[in-house]
Design an enzyme around this catalytic site. Structure first.
Site, PDB file in Angstrom:
ATOM      1  N   GLY A 159      -9.556   0.084  25.213  1.00  0.00           N
ATOM      2  CA  GLY A 159      -8.153   0.484  25.245  1.00  0.00           C
ATOM      3  C   GLY A 159      -7.199  -0.558  24.695  1.00  0.00           C
ATOM      4  O   GLY A 159      -6.035  -0.585  25.083  1.00  0.00           O
ATOM      5  N   SER A 160      -7.683  -1.379  23.737  1.00  0.00           N
ATOM      6  CA  SER A 160      -6.754  -2.393  23.209  1.00  0.00           C
ATOM      7  C   SER A 160      -5.597  -1.724  22.472  1.00  0.00           C
ATOM      8  O   SER A 160      -4.461  -2.209  22.518  1.00  0.00           O
ATOM      9  CB  SER A 160      -7.479  -3.397  22.314  1.00  0.00           C
ATOM     10  OG  SER A 160      -7.962  -2.765  21.166  1.00  0.00           O
ATOM     11  N   ASN A 161      -5.853  -0.607  21.804  1.00  0.00           N
ATOM     12  CA  ASN A 161      -4.752   0.112  21.137  1.00  0.00           C
ATOM     13  C   ASN A 161      -3.797   0.716  22.153  1.00  0.00           C
ATOM     14  O   ASN A 161      -2.585   0.707  21.966  1.00  0.00           O
ATOM     15  CB  ASN A 161      -5.304   1.213  20.234  1.00  0.00           C
ATOM     16  CG  ASN A 161      -5.739   0.662  18.898  1.00  0.00           C
ATOM     17  OD1 ASN A 161      -4.894   0.346  18.054  1.00  0.00           O
ATOM     18  ND2 ASN A 161      -7.041   0.507  18.710  1.00  0.00           N
ATOM     19  N   VAL A 173     -15.031  15.073  20.658  1.00  0.00           N
ATOM     20  CA  VAL A 173     -14.504  15.886  19.559  1.00  0.00           C
ATOM     21  C   VAL A 173     -13.381  16.784  20.084  1.00  0.00           C
ATOM     22  O   VAL A 173     -13.522  17.452  21.105  1.00  0.00           O
ATOM     23  CB  VAL A 173     -15.632  16.744  18.925  1.00  0.00           C
ATOM     24  CG1 VAL A 173     -15.069  17.684  17.872  1.00  0.00           C
ATOM     25  CG2 VAL A 173     -16.695  15.837  18.338  1.00  0.00           C
ATOM     26  N   ASN A 191      -4.643  10.300  15.448  1.00  0.00           N
ATOM     27  CA  ASN A 191      -5.820   9.466  15.754  1.00  0.00           C
ATOM     28  C   ASN A 191      -5.770   8.207  14.910  1.00  0.00           C
ATOM     29  O   ASN A 191      -5.167   8.195  13.839  1.00  0.00           O
ATOM     30  CB  ASN A 191      -7.107  10.251  15.445  1.00  0.00           C
ATOM     31  CG  ASN A 191      -8.347   9.447  15.787  1.00  0.00           C
ATOM     32  OD1 ASN A 191      -8.404   8.780  16.825  1.00  0.00           O
ATOM     33  ND2 ASN A 191      -9.356   9.479  14.917  1.00  0.00           N
ATOM     34  N   HIS A 210      -8.348   5.338  13.128  1.00  0.00           N
ATOM     35  CA  HIS A 210      -9.759   5.179  12.772  1.00  0.00           C
ATOM     36  C   HIS A 210      -9.933   3.867  12.006  1.00  0.00           C
ATOM     37  O   HIS A 210      -9.134   3.554  11.111  1.00  0.00           O
ATOM     38  CB  HIS A 210     -10.194   6.372  11.900  1.00  0.00           C
ATOM     39  CG  HIS A 210     -11.630   6.279  11.505  1.00  0.00           C
ATOM     40  ND1 HIS A 210     -12.649   6.590  12.374  1.00  0.00           N
ATOM     41  CD2 HIS A 210     -12.217   5.879  10.347  1.00  0.00           C
ATOM     42  CE1 HIS A 210     -13.802   6.392  11.764  1.00  0.00           C
ATOM     43  NE2 HIS A 210     -13.567   5.957  10.540  1.00  0.00           N
ATOM     44  N   ASP A 218     -12.175  13.013  11.663  1.00  0.00           N
ATOM     45  CA  ASP A 218     -11.434  12.012  10.881  1.00  0.00           C
ATOM     46  C   ASP A 218     -10.949  12.583   9.551  1.00  0.00           C
ATOM     47  O   ASP A 218     -10.872  11.862   8.543  1.00  0.00           O
ATOM     48  CB  ASP A 218     -12.296  10.745  10.659  1.00  0.00           C
ATOM     49  CG  ASP A 218     -12.727  10.116  11.982  1.00  0.00           C
ATOM     50  OD1 ASP A 218     -11.929  10.111  12.925  1.00  0.00           O
ATOM     51  OD2 ASP A 218     -13.876   9.634  12.064  1.00  0.00           O
ATOM     52  N   GLU A 230      -4.390  -2.568  13.503  1.00  0.00           N
ATOM     53  CA  GLU A 230      -4.205  -1.312  14.255  1.00  0.00           C
ATOM     54  C   GLU A 230      -3.092  -1.456  15.285  1.00  0.00           C
ATOM     55  O   GLU A 230      -2.236  -0.580  15.424  1.00  0.00           O
ATOM     56  CB  GLU A 230      -5.498  -0.936  14.999  1.00  0.00           C
ATOM     57  CG  GLU A 230      -6.631  -0.509  14.107  1.00  0.00           C
ATOM     58  CD  GLU A 230      -7.833   0.046  14.881  1.00  0.00           C
ATOM     59  OE1 GLU A 230      -8.615   0.770  14.271  1.00  0.00           O
ATOM     60  OE2 GLU A 230      -7.991  -0.246  16.074  1.00  0.00           O
TER      61      GLU A 230
HETATM   62  C1  GRF Z   1     -10.352   1.456  17.463  1.00  0.00           C
HETATM   63  O1  GRF Z   1     -10.856   0.564  16.539  1.00  0.00           O
HETATM   64  C2  GRF Z   1     -10.001   2.761  16.833  1.00  0.00           C
HETATM   65  O2  GRF Z   1      -9.723   2.643  15.475  1.00  0.00           O
HETATM   66  C3  GRF Z   1     -11.243   3.580  17.022  1.00  0.00           C
HETATM   67  O3  GRF Z   1     -11.758   3.170  18.257  1.00  0.00           O
HETATM   68  C4  GRF Z   1     -11.366   1.846  18.514  1.00  0.00           C
HETATM   69  C5  GRF Z   1     -10.789   1.812  19.901  1.00  0.00           C
HETATM   70  O4  GRF Z   1     -10.612   0.517  20.347  1.00  0.00           O
HETATM   71  N1  GRF Z   1     -10.947   4.979  16.925  1.00  0.00           N
HETATM   72  P1  GRF Z   1      -9.748   0.224  21.622  1.00  0.00           P
HETATM   73  O5  GRF Z   1     -10.362   0.981  22.780  1.00  0.00           O
HETATM   74  O6  GRF Z   1      -8.350   0.677  21.335  1.00  0.00           O
HETATM   75  O7  GRF Z   1      -9.830  -1.248  21.831  1.00  0.00           O
END
Ligand code: GRF
Length: 367
Positions: free
Chosen positions: A187-189, A270, A285, A287, A323, A352
Site C-alpha cells: 500500500g505504498s501508493n 480482476v 489503475n 501499473h 491493463d 508512482e
Molecule cells: C505498484 O507498483 C503498482 O504499480 C502495481 O502494484 C504495486 C503496488 O504497490 N499495480 P504498493 O502496494 O502501492 O506499494
C-alpha cells in the site's frame, strides 16, 4: 398501534410477523397444497421496480413472505441516512401491497436463518443477482432443503438510491471526488495518496479503503489514519478472481459510501462487470510499466528480461482488458545495468507516488 386488518388478516400491534408464526403459517399452507415464496431485501421507499418485482415473485406461488433487513443492517449496507423508513414502516407499506402476505425482519447480514426458519417452497432474488452470486452458504442450504431458487429480473434504472439522488438534485459533480482506494499488498501508493489528501496536495475525500487481503498493509493504513477500512473476502482461491458475490459486495460498499472515483493501487483482483458498468470511466489503475508494454504480473521483471533501456509507470482507466484502458499519464525511469526486478520496481515506485495524486486531481477537474 391499533389493530389493523389487511385483506382479512388482523395485524395487531405490528406488521412484522415473527419467524415462528410465519413457519407455522407456511406449514398450514403446505398442508393445503399451497406454495410459499420468500424473497428478501431492504424495500426502503418503494418504487415501481419493487412493485413489479414483488408481483412477479408472488405469481411464482400462492403466498409471498418478504424478509426485510433490520434498520441497523440497512445502515451498514446502504450508508448513513438509510433506511429512510424504519422496519415497522417498511413492513406496513409492504403489507398494503396485494402481492405481499407477510413481512419478517432479519438482522444478520445473510438471509440464511430466515430461509431456514421459513422453509419456503421457492426463494427468489432480483436483479443484479445471478445463481452464482448467491452466497454459497445460502445456496447450499437451499439445495439441502430442496428449496427452488428463482432469479427475477429487475426493472432497469429504478432504484431507491437513484430516486434519492434525483430528489437531492445530485446531478452536478462535486468539487472534491470521494475516493475509494483498493489494494491488496503493502500500500505504498495508497499511503502516498492518503498523505497527499492530508497535505492538501490532492483535493479529495477518502471515503473508503478496501482490500481483499485481511492482513494487507492497506488496511493498516486505514487504521493508522482513522479512515474507513473494509476487508472483503474474495470468495475464490483462483488467482486474481473475485466471486460474483464478493464483487457484488464491493459494488454495494462503494455505492453505500457514495464513491465518485475508484482508485486501484496494487489491487490483485480482476475488475469486471457489474463494477465496470457501475463506474464507467471512474476506475483508475496504476501499473509499473510503460503500457502497452508489459501488462500483467511482474512488469519490472518483464522489462529487464526484454532488455529495455527505460521503463516506468502508467496511470490508466480500467476496462475489461487487463491493463488495457485509456492511458492518462506515464512517467519513465532508466533501467540501469545490474538492475534486478526489485531495484527497478523501487525506482518506478518513487515516480508512482508523485504521479498518482496529480493525475487523480487533474482527471476529476477535467470531467
Ligand atoms: C505498484 O507498483 C503498482 O504499480 C502495481 O502494484 C504495486 C503496488 O504497490 N499495480 P504498493 O502496494 O502501492 O506499494
Amino acid at each position: 398501534m391499533e389493530s389493523v386488518s389487511y385483506r382479512g388478516r388482523i395485524v395487531s400491534s405490528t406488521f412484522i410477523s415473527t419467524l415462528e408464526e410465519t413457519a407455522a403459517w407456511r406449514d398450514e399452507l403446505d398442508a393445503a397444497g399451497k406454495r410459499v415464496v420468500l424473497t428478501n431485501g431492504v424495500f426502503d421507499l418503494l418504487h415501481v421496480g419493487h412493485v413489479r418485482y414483488l408481483n412477479e415473485a408472488r405469481a411464482l406461488g400462492d403466498a409471498l413472505v418478504v424478509a426485510i433487513n433490520a434498520d441497523e443492517s440497512v445502515r451498514e449496507l446502504k450508508g448513513e441516512g438509510r433506511p429512510l423508513y424504519t422496519a415497522e414502516d417498511r413492513a406496513e407499506i409492504l403489507c398494503a401491497l396485494a402481492a405481499v402476505d407477510r413481512v419478517v425482519v432479519f438482522g444478520e447480514k445473510r438471509a440464511t436463518n430466515v430461509i431456514e426458519a421459513v422453509n419456503p417452497h421457492i426463494y427468489t432474488k432480483g436483479g443484479d443477482y445471478t445463481a452464482e452470486s448467491l452466497i454459497d452458504e445460502e445456496r447450499e442450504l437451499m439445495n439441502r432443503m430442496g428449496i427452488e431458487i428463482q432469479i427475477l429480473s429487475l426493472v432497469a434504472g429504478k432504484s431507491t438510491s437513484n430516486t434519492i439522488k434525483k430528489m437531492e438534485g445530485e446531478t452536478e459533480k462535486s468539487d472534491k471526488p470521494r475516493l475509494a482506494l483498493l489494494g491488496s499488498g503493502t500500500g505504498s501508493n495508497i499511503r502516498a495518496l492518503v498523505e497527499a489528501v492530508d497535505d492538501g496536495v490532492l483535493d479529495a475525500e477518502i471515503g473508503l479503503i478496501l482490500s481483499d487481503a485481511a492482513d494487507s498493509g492497506v488496511l493498516e493504513i486505514a487504521r493508522e489514519y482513522d479512515l474507513k477500512g473494509i476487508h472483503i473476502e474474495p470468495g475464490s482461491k483462483k488467482r486474481g478472481h473475485l466471486t460474483d458475490a464478493a464483487l457484488k459486495e464491493v459494488v454495494d460498499r462503494l455505492k453505500a459510501n457514495r464513491i465518485d472515483l475508484v482508485i486501484l493501487a496494487g489491487f490483485m483482483r480482476v475488475v469486471r462487470d457489474p463494477l465496470l458498468s457501475e463506474y464507467p470511466d471512474r476506475i483508475l489503475n496504476i501499473h509499473p510499466s510503460l503500457l502497452p508494454k508489459f501488462p500483467g504480473l511482474n512488469a519490472a521483471k518483464q522489462a529487464i528480461e526484454a532488455g529495455e533501456a527505460e521503463s516506468g509507470c502508467t496511470i490508466h482507466l480500467v476496462n475489461a482488458e487487463i491493463d488495457g484502458g485509456r492511458i492518462l499519464a506515464q512517467a519513465s525511469v532508466p533501467v540501469l545495468d545490474g538492475d534486478d526486478p526489485d531495484s527497478l520496481q523501487a525506482r518506478i515506485q518513487v515516480r508512482e507516488h508523485d504521479l498518482y495524486a496529480k493525475v487523480i486531481g487533474d482527471y476529476w477537474a477535467g470531467l
